[in-house]
Design a protein around this motif. Structure first.
Motif, PDB file in Angstrom:
ATOM      1  N   ARG A   1     -30.958   0.565 -15.626  1.00 10.45           N
ATOM      2  CA  ARG A   1     -30.887   1.766 -15.185  1.00 10.45           C
ATOM      3  C   ARG A   1     -31.831   2.749 -15.109  1.00 10.45           C
ATOM      4  O   ARG A   1     -32.481   3.011 -15.976  1.00 10.45           O
ATOM      5  N   CYS A   2     -32.033   3.260 -14.089  1.00  7.22           N
ATOM      6  CA  CYS A   2     -33.271   4.370 -13.743  1.00  7.22           C
ATOM      7  C   CYS A   2     -33.218   5.519 -14.738  1.00  7.22           C
ATOM      8  O   CYS A   2     -32.006   6.202 -14.756  1.00  7.22           O
ATOM      9  N   PRO A   3     -34.293   5.639 -15.718  1.00 10.47           N
ATOM     10  CA  PRO A   3     -33.798   6.881 -16.373  1.00 10.47           C
ATOM     11  C   PRO A   3     -34.046   8.296 -15.871  1.00 10.47           C
ATOM     12  O   PRO A   3     -33.825   9.393 -16.538  1.00 10.47           O
ATOM     13  N   LEU A   4     -34.479   8.232 -14.654  1.00 10.39           N
ATOM     14  CA  LEU A   4     -34.603   9.669 -14.074  1.00 10.39           C
ATOM     15  C   LEU A   4     -33.364  10.105 -13.293  1.00 10.39           C
ATOM     16  O   LEU A   4     -33.323  11.198 -13.201  1.00 10.39           O
ATOM     17  N   CYS A   5     -32.460   9.165 -12.861  1.00 11.17           N
ATOM     18  CA  CYS A   5     -31.206   9.709 -12.396  1.00 11.17           C
ATOM     19  C   CYS A   5     -30.157   9.073 -13.178  1.00 11.17           C
ATOM     20  O   CYS A   5     -28.966   9.498 -12.969  1.00 11.17           O
ATOM     21  N   GLY A   6     -30.273   8.037 -13.848  1.00  9.49           N
ATOM     22  CA  GLY A   6     -29.222   7.431 -14.983  1.00  9.49           C
ATOM     23  C   GLY A   6     -28.200   6.790 -14.021  1.00  9.49           C
ATOM     24  O   GLY A   6     -27.127   6.366 -14.464  1.00  9.49           O
ATOM     25  N   GLN A   7     -28.665   6.443 -12.942  1.00 10.30           N
ATOM     26  CA  GLN A   7     -27.645   5.468 -12.109  1.00 10.30           C
ATOM     27  C   GLN A   7     -27.896   4.567 -11.287  1.00 10.30           C
ATOM     28  O   GLN A   7     -27.177   3.284 -11.465  1.00 10.30           O
ATOM     29  N   ARG A   8     -29.027   4.436 -10.702  1.00  8.64           N
ATOM     30  CA  ARG A   8     -29.467   3.031  -9.672  1.00  8.64           C
ATOM     31  C   ARG A   8     -30.056   2.246 -10.675  1.00  8.64           C
ATOM     32  O   ARG A   8     -30.800   2.635 -11.647  1.00  8.64           O
ATOM     33  N   SER A   9     -30.257   1.148 -10.003  1.00  7.86           N
ATOM     34  CA  SER A   9     -30.958   0.102 -10.762  1.00  7.86           C
ATOM     35  C   SER A   9     -32.650   0.356 -10.276  1.00  7.86           C
ATOM     36  O   SER A   9     -32.964   0.598  -9.577  1.00  7.86           O
ATOM     37  N   VAL A  10     -33.103  -0.108 -11.721  1.00  5.20           N
ATOM     38  CA  VAL A  10     -34.787  -0.071 -11.734  1.00  5.20           C
ATOM     39  C   VAL A  10     -35.164  -1.252 -10.793  1.00  5.20           C
ATOM     40  O   VAL A  10     -34.635  -2.180 -10.800  1.00  5.20           O
ATOM     41  N   SER A  11     -36.141  -0.669  -9.862  1.00 10.58           N
ATOM     42  CA  SER A  11     -36.767  -1.549  -9.047  1.00 10.58           C
ATOM     43  C   SER A  11     -38.251  -1.456  -8.874  1.00 10.58           C
ATOM     44  O   SER A  11     -38.903  -2.215  -8.021  1.00 10.58           O
ATOM     45  N   THR A  12     -38.904  -0.723  -9.624  1.00  5.36           N
ATOM     46  CA  THR A  12     -40.424  -0.199  -9.501  1.00  5.36           C
ATOM     47  C   THR A  12     -40.717   0.484 -10.744  1.00  5.36           C
ATOM     48  O   THR A  12     -39.996   0.907 -11.518  1.00  5.36           O
ATOM     49  N   LEU A  13     -42.003   0.866 -10.606  1.00  7.81           N
ATOM     50  CA  LEU A  13     -42.518   1.629 -11.739  1.00  7.81           C
ATOM     51  C   LEU A  13     -43.071   3.010 -11.013  1.00  7.81           C
ATOM     52  O   LEU A  13     -43.853   2.815 -10.110  1.00  7.81           O
ATOM     53  N   ASP A  14     -42.926   4.206 -11.653  1.00  9.99           N
ATOM     54  CA  ASP A  14     -43.329   5.384 -11.049  1.00  9.99           C
ATOM     55  C   ASP A  14     -44.403   5.775 -11.774  1.00  9.99           C
ATOM     56  O   ASP A  14     -44.177   6.135 -13.099  1.00  9.99           O
TER      57      ASP A  14
ATOM     58  N   VAL B   1     -24.457  12.581 -23.461  1.00  9.72           N
ATOM     59  CA  VAL B   1     -23.898  13.949 -23.034  1.00  9.72           C
ATOM     60  C   VAL B   1     -23.630  14.314 -21.575  1.00  9.72           C
ATOM     61  O   VAL B   1     -22.972  15.012 -21.246  1.00  9.72           O
ATOM     62  N   ASN B   2     -25.039  14.178 -20.902  1.00 10.79           N
ATOM     63  CA  ASN B   2     -25.327  14.669 -19.662  1.00 10.79           C
ATOM     64  C   ASN B   2     -25.031  13.478 -18.486  1.00 10.79           C
ATOM     65  O   ASN B   2     -25.599  13.566 -17.555  1.00 10.79           O
ATOM     66  N   SER B   3     -24.199  12.650 -18.655  1.00  9.10           N
ATOM     67  CA  SER B   3     -24.090  11.738 -17.549  1.00  9.10           C
ATOM     68  C   SER B   3     -22.954  12.212 -16.578  1.00  9.10           C
ATOM     69  O   SER B   3     -22.259  13.103 -16.719  1.00  9.10           O
TER      70      SER B   3
END
Length: 280
Positions: free
Chosen positions: A102-115, A256-258
């Motif tokens: 899971r993307c650590p920036l949004c906590g929701q969508r699947s990881v697909s790239t590097l930022d 805590v913040n999901s």
């Protein structure tokens, strides 16, 4: 926004790996001679990242004089990100750092790239620096674009160094209607420094997380409607409230913040929802 474990691969290892096996001897030598400049830029970046002062870094300070920007960016594009390239295993290892994919920036969508935390277009010396590369979803990566921080309030959230999940800052409210809905907002703790409050609020706004979480919550309300009706038939609103509260506690123990924690906390605390709103 989730904190994740920093990569074990060093910047020096990543750079040397990605610039190895270059067939053009002259170009390979130029990359070798630039190692000290890239190492210096990396040291400056990592020191600033640890102290949340990336906004103070000027492009010229991290420049590499012996290579042009296109050459530095190309080693990421063709020698790290490209499948079966010499540095692709580093890319893959960084992608795997995200818990549950899971993307650590949004906590929701699947990881697909590097930022790139600091964009490679502006800071090409950091193109293959592992701690400047965050596993992310394409939506978050696109939303961040090539923005560069200009002040303490603009400092990007860095999942390798920042951890904001110890204090509650994400809140939700039940919106009465048929069907009911959930709205999300950021309420940072008053003891946070002003710059941190602004950073979290900007991150939430820039990545458009409120509608993303609201959409996920709407689906969750649909999924639990039937089970809540059964609970209500057996024990009334008290049974519904207790169940929702237990669900909030379970999700809070994970994050805590999901959006899930915020949603179930709001539902459990809303009398209208527990008594009749869930069935609207």
């Amino acid at each position: 926004m989730w904190k994740i474990t920093p990569p074990e691969h060093t910047a020096a290892f990543s750079y040397k790996t990605c610039t190895s096996r270059i067939r053009n001897k002259q170009l390979r030598e130029r990359f070798r001679l630039a190692e000290s400049e890239v190492a210096s830029a990396t040291d400056i970046f990592e020191t600033a990242a640890k102290s949340s002062t990336l906004y103070t870094l000027k492009q010229a300070r991290l420049a590499v004089t012996s290579l042009n920007d296109a050459e530095l960016i190309a080693i990421y594009k063709y020698r790290m990100a490209k499948k079966e390239s010499v540095g692709r295993f580093i890319y893959d290892d960084l992608m795997l750092a995200a818990p549950n994919g899971r993307c650590p920036l949004c906590g929701q969508r699947s990881v697909s790239t590097l930022d790139h935390v600091l964009p490679k277009a502006l800071y090409p010396a950091l193109s293959v620096t592992p701690r400047n590369l965050i596993p992310a979803c394409s939506d978050c990566n696109h939303a961040k674009s090539n923005a560069s921080p200009a002040s303490a309030d603009d400092e990007p959230i860095h999942p390798y160094y920042d951890d904001f999940d110890n204090d509650l800052w994400l809140h939700a409210d039940v919106v009465q209607g048929s069907p009911p809905a959930v709205a999300f907002r950021v309420v940072p703790p008053i003891n946070w420094p002003a710059s941190v409050q602004h950073r979290v609020a900007k991150h939430f706004s820039m990545l458009n997380l409120a509608p993303l979480y609201a959409s996920q919550a709407a689906q969750e309300l649909t999924n639990i409607k039937h089970s809540l009706a059964q609970l209500f038939d057996r024990g009334g609103g008290t049974a519904v409230q207790q169940h929702l509260s237990e669900q909030a506690d379970s999700r809070r123990a994970a994050h805590v913040n999901s959006w899930q924690t915020a949603t179930y906390t709001a539902l459990a605390g809303d009398n209208w929802f527990c008594q009749e709103g869930f069935a609207a």
